[in-house]
Design an enzyme around this catalytic site. Structure first.
Site, PDB file in Angstrom:
ATOM      1  N   LEU A 277      -2.088 -10.362   4.435  1.00 44.67           N
ATOM      2  CA  LEU A 277      -1.085  -9.304   3.905  1.00 44.67           C
ATOM      3  C   LEU A 277      -2.089  -8.521   2.968  1.00 44.67           C
ATOM      4  O   LEU A 277      -2.743  -8.678   2.397  1.00 44.67           O
ATOM      5  CB  LEU A 277      -0.152 -10.071   2.846  1.00 44.67           C
ATOM      6  N   ASP A 278      -1.472  -7.103   3.487  1.00 46.78           N
ATOM      7  CA  ASP A 278      -1.948  -6.033   2.220  1.00 46.78           C
ATOM      8  C   ASP A 278      -1.310  -6.160   0.955  1.00 46.78           C
ATOM      9  O   ASP A 278       0.033  -6.979   0.940  1.00 46.78           O
ATOM     10  CB  ASP A 278      -1.761  -4.675   2.973  1.00 46.78           C
ATOM     11  N   TRP A 279      -2.024  -6.021  -0.048  1.00 47.11           N
ATOM     12  CA  TRP A 279      -1.537  -6.482  -1.404  1.00 47.11           C
ATOM     13  C   TRP A 279       0.078  -6.098  -1.674  1.00 47.11           C
ATOM     14  O   TRP A 279       0.554  -4.818  -1.758  1.00 47.11           O
ATOM     15  CB  TRP A 279      -2.490  -5.656  -2.471  1.00 47.11           C
ATOM     16  N   ASN A 280       0.780  -7.123  -1.819  1.00 47.28           N
ATOM     17  CA  ASN A 280       2.214  -7.085  -2.107  1.00 47.28           C
ATOM     18  C   ASN A 280       2.890  -6.482  -0.866  1.00 47.28           C
ATOM     19  O   ASN A 280       4.255  -6.245  -1.226  1.00 47.28           O
ATOM     20  CB  ASN A 280       2.672  -6.464  -3.373  1.00 47.28           C
ATOM     21  N   ALA A 281       2.347  -6.378   0.399  1.00 49.53           N
ATOM     22  CA  ALA A 281       3.186  -5.819   1.180  1.00 49.53           C
ATOM     23  C   ALA A 281       4.825  -6.443   1.644  1.00 49.53           C
ATOM     24  O   ALA A 281       4.627  -7.631   1.359  1.00 49.53           O
ATOM     25  CB  ALA A 281       2.430  -5.929   2.626  1.00 49.53           C
TER      26      ALA A 281
END
Ligand SMILES: *[C@@H]1O[C@H](CO)[C@@H](O)[C@H](O)[C@H]1NC(C)=O
Ligand SMILES: *[C@@H]1O[C@H](CO)[C@@H](O)[C@H](O)[C@H]1NC(C)=O
Ligand SMILES: *[C@@H]1O[C@H](CO)[C@@H](O)[C@H](O)[C@H]1NC(C)=O
Ligand SMILES: *[C@@H]1O[C@H](CO)[C@@H](O)[C@H](O)[C@H]1NC(C)=O
Ligand SMILES: *[C@@H]1O[C@H](CO)[C@@H](O)[C@H](O)[C@H]1NC(C)=O
Ligand SMILES: *[C@@H]1O[C@H](CO)[C@@H](O)[C@H](O)[C@H]1NC(C)=O
Ligand SMILES: *[C@@H]1O[C@H](CO)[C@@H](O)[C@H](O)[C@H]1NC(C)=O
Ligand SMILES: *[C@@H]1O[C@H](CO)[C@@H](O)[C@H](O)[C@H]1NC(C)=O
Ligand SMILES: *[C@@H]1O[C@H](CO)[C@@H](O)[C@H](O)[C@H]1NC(C)=O
Ligand SMILES: CC(=O)N[C@H]1CO[C@H](CO)[C@@H](O)[C@@H]1O
Length: 768
Positions: A277-281
């Site tokens: 995951l891209d951060w907190n996507a």
């Protein structure tokens, strides 16, 4: 990734003709030199890694398997730490930024940024940079460096992160991403190709205040032939992990997108590593079913939700096993199971607290950093023999905010102390607190801002390097770095003006040139008949306000060279090194010349569902300039040299097996071999980047499908080889959902840029 032509490719015949006919056919038979990339898609290595991963994961409980798919806070500043399995001694992993070196720490090097590497068109240097950066990540205990970058490619030239990638061209991006991935993984870390996919703008990149992230609406053909292309190369190079993106694609978030993660990435491309995951996507428990394998930076309730979801039948346990297996397999693939891998995050402690010094730098990387810094400079104008300088200058004048080092090297400590995402943050990262608009006026830039950046060991800035040279030569140096209209000593033999164009993650740029910097250039040029402009540029920077000024005798697009910036520039100015860089994008005369200029916006203040239709298809950058007959200022692939090169003896040889091409054939199989002879016809040694463009039927007039960089002494000549694969000749067929080679005439252009074509030939593909 297979070739499939339902209309019986078996009977297609390929006829090659070089125009004019040449006698070089015999030479053409020589083998395509091997590069590091594309050797294999690592299938054998993956099989071995999978056997070992399956054995380990088989011993894990459901809770343990779920535990390694999520993030935890560690006693380090890694951007993320995965869970571990203490019972089985599996240590977990540190995952960390990023693009041009290890971020948020000390005792590391700052390498040239992606755009600078793209301008080098140098496969070997790109591999070496990946290898040496990879070794630094490993020394710091980083298992997964969060790079390289194949998206954004640069749909809009205003894109805030375009500089993190190599080029707006998918072929060039794909080739250099593959080299970087191979280099990094040879160093023992797991590369992470990002951002999957269509993460083409920073504007509206994430959902905020009830407004969804922008939806990139892309048709299937454009997706395959443009945005997916470099990801194909990355998977082929054996990349261990992929980062899904913040944006939506066709209204579904990247990290929740079953069609993209399961359908295209894992099934069609055959990707065997893990999706992070891209951060907190945006994601939910269904994302696991859609193909997401790891959540970052913190799992929160993700692990518990996954085990609950297995209990109530929403997610199968075999999916959790697959997620864990993919993660552990990538770890084995990179060889992180042995004793040689340090404790994860060991070299990433809070710098403001007492910490052990973990020096990641290897003296062997010095030539890679310096040669890389040199290779990404592009000379775009050079008149009256302005450059290189004659051995000794009596007087030189230096102007502009970008000539010298920023006042503070506070780079990543601020990041660690919790600075949030803002333009002020970007200024801080760059040591440029004083000003931030389109130019970073607080000092020279060697990188762009935020996740793609890192702190350099030192910055060898241009003015410092000029002064060192002045000491040797006895040159008198004048400088005024503040005034926008400086006094010019009329005895100056050369006036160097340093300006820049900054960009950072989180914001798209406001424009492609700024009045302050342009005014400075014009003011100096009004009073100095030998004005040389140096532009450090985190992306495309227009030059039309001054490029035709008769006193602007030379201009250098210096991109983002990393810590050896000044040393590299001075070697080039004095002819100790020779320009060979070429633009990996087009510099237009005017903003309005780009087929896409402005990032997509909300349609109204009430719009909570912003849409971005990629209706231009693959007609971006030079593909659009060519198709629409727009003359650019400096075209894609352009760059001057101190010498000149002659092109001759084009040879096009079909690979014997194209005739036998069948549905199911390997797309990477050779289809044709093209060679040409390049001669250094000048008096100075130098390297030439020869480029091959292909006119595929029913496609843009030219598309890059090969490049080769060759060093030649004066009057020396050599052969450049371009291997065209079946994929290079193919288009994506939406109906059959496969790559197909069409019947027809394929023009082959070999030249020094996308508009400086020196040799032309054709391939005919027709029914037997
Ligand atoms: C999950 O990972 C964390 C962080 O590494 C670790 O402390 C914990 O013991 C792990 N849980 C299990 C069940 O192994
Ligand atoms: C997006 O929609 C277009 C148009 O319907 C379609 O061609 C394409 O395959 C879709 N792509 C994805 C990834 O959903
Ligand atoms: C776990 O599920 C709860 C309840 O559905 C939800 O609020 C929470 O956001 C989920 N956590 C994660 C990390 O997905
Ligand atoms: C199953 O559990 C997951 C995680 O707690 C939850 O998000 C989902 O709504 C549940 N589904 C059903 C049908 O209960
Ligand atoms: C590749 O680059 C390295 C580092 O700059 C250099 O030492 C080596 O000679 C190069 N190899 C080739 C084949 O050009
Ligand atoms: C070029 O520079 C000289 C001073 O060296 C100046 O006299 C002349 O006006 C300048 N030319 C232009 C077009 O500004
Ligand atoms: C592009 O054209 C506009 C309108 O004529 C003009 O204002 C602008 O300065 C031009 N841009 C460049 C880089 O010359
Ligand atoms: C290179 O080409 C130019 C122009 O086509 C020609 O005048 C010159 O003789 C050539 N030089 C060599 C070394 O072939
Ligand atoms: C650049 O060209 C000059 C003149 O031919 C030569 O002396 C020098 O070695 C070259 N430098 C490089 C790095 O090729
Ligand atoms: C400091 C200086 O000499 N500035 C001159 C630069 O050129 C302009 C235009 O010719 C003059 O007006 C300035 O006085």
């Amino acid at each position: 990734m297979r070739l499939c032509d339902l209309s019986s490719l078996a009977s297609l015949v390929l006829v090659a003709a070089a125009l004019p006919p040449s006698d070089a056919a015999a030479k053409g038979a020589s083998k395509i030199p091997s590069t590091h990339s594309g050797q294999s898609n690592g299938n054998g290595l993956w099989a071995h890694a999978y056997r070992r991963a399956e054995k380990l994961v088989r011993q894990m409980t459901l809770e343990e398997k779920a535990n390694i798919t999520r993030g935890y806070t560690g006693d380090n500043v890694c951007a993320g730490n995965t869970g571990s399995v203490p019972r089985l001694g599996w240590p977990g992993m540190c995952v960390h930024d990023a693009g041009n070196g290890v971020r948020a720490t000390d005792l590391v090097n700052s390498y040239p940024s992606g755009i600078h590497v793209g301008a080098s068109w140098d496969r070997n240097l790109t591999y070496e940079r990946g290898l040496h950066m990879g070794k630094e990540f490993k020394a710091k205990g980083v298992n997964v460096p969060l790079g390289p970058n194949a998206g954004p490619l640069g749909r809009t030239p205003l894109g805030g992160r375009n500089w993190e990638g190599f080029s707006v061209d998918p072929y060039l991006s794909g080739q250099l991403n593959a080299e970087t991935i191979t280099g990094m993984q040879d160093a023992g870390v797991i590369a992470n190709i990002k951002h999957f996919i269509a993460n083409e703008q920073e504007t509206l990149r994430r959902p905020y205040f009830g407004v969804e992230a922008v939806s990139a609406n892309i048709d299937d053909k454009t997706l395959h032939e443009y945005y997916l292309w470099p990801f194909m190369d990355s998977v082929h190079a054996g990349v261990g992990s992929v980062m899904c993106s913040y944006n939506r694609i066709n209204n579904t978030y990247g990290c929740m997108n079953d069609k993209l993660m399961n359908g295209i990435l894992k099934t069609e491309l055959g990707f065997r590593g893990f999706v992070m995951l891209d951060w907190n996507a945006q994601h939910n428990v269904q994302s696991a079913n859609a193909g997401l394998d790891m959540v970052m930076p913190l799992g929160g309730s993700w692990g518990k939700n996954l085990t609950d979801a297995v209990a109530n039948g929403t997610v199968s346990e075999s999916r959790i096993t697959d997620m864990a297996t993919r993660i552990v397999a990538a770890w084995y693939l990179a060889g992180q199971d042995g004793d040689s891998f340090p404790v994860p995050g060991i070299g990433l402690k809070q710098l403001t607290k007492p910490h052990e010094q973990v020096d990641a730098r290897d003296p062997a990387s010095k030539p890679v950093i310096l040669e890389g810094a040199t290779a990404g400079h592009v000379l775009v104008k050079n008149e009256n023999n302005a450059l290189p300088f004659k051995k000794k200058l009596a007087m030189i004048s230096v102007f502009g905010y970008d000539a010298t080092i920023p006042r503070t090297k506070n780079t990543d400590i601020l990041f660690q102390l919790g600075y949030t995402s803002s333009p002020q943050m970007a200024q801080a990262v760059l040591g440029n607190e004083a000003h931030f608009d389109q130019a970073a006026k607080g000092g020279t830039i060697v990188t762009g801002g935020r996740a793609g950046a890192n702190a350099p060991s030192y910055i060898d800035d241009p003015l410092a390097a000029i002064q060192r040279r002045a000491r040797k030569d006895g040159t008198w140096v004048n400088w005024d770095l503040d005034s926008s209209n400086p006094e010019v000593n009329a005895a100056s033999e050369a006036c160097l003006v340093f300006i820049n164009a900054i960009a950072t993650e989180g914001w798209d740029r406001e424009g492609l040139h700024d009045d302050f910097s342009d005014g400075l250039v014009l003011n100096v040029a009004a009073n100095c008949s030998n004005t040389i402009v140096v532009v450090h540029a985190a992306g495309t920077r227009l030059v039309d306000q001054w490029i035709e000024h008769p006193n602007v005798t030379a201009a250098i697009i210096a991109h983002l060279p990393g810590q050896d910036s000044g040393r590299a520039l001075v070697k080039l100015l004095y002819g100790e090194a020779n320009f060979s860089g070429k633009l990996p994008y087009t510099i237009a005369k005017n903003e309005s010349d780009y087929s896409v200029y402005t990032p997509c916006q909300r349609s109204s203040p009430d719009d909570v569902d912003p849409q971005c239709d990629f209706t231009e298809g693959v007609y971006l950058d030079y593909r659009a300039f060519d198709a629409n007959n727009i003359t650019p200022r400096f075209e894609f692939g352009y760059g001057l040299s101190y010498t000149s090169f002659n092109y001759s003896a084009l040879s096009i040889k079909k690979a014997m097996d194209l005739r036998r091409s069948r549905c199911g054939d390997d797309l990477w199989q050779a289809a044709a071999q093209v060679t040409a002879t390049i001669t250094n016809s000048g008096e100075i040694s130098g390297s030439e980047v020869a480029q091959l463009y292909l006119a595929i039927p029913n496609s843009p007039p030219k598309q890059l499908r090969g490049f080769s960089k060759l060093f030649l002494h004066p009057h020396g000549s050599g052969t450049v080889h371009f291997g065209l694969t079946k994929r290079d000749l193919s288009v994506w067929d939406v109906v059959s959902q496969s790559w197909v080679i069409q019947e027809g005439e394929y023009k082959i252009y070999v030249g020094a840029s996308s508009r400086d074509i020196r040799l032309t030939g054709t391939l005919h593909i027709s029914r037997a």
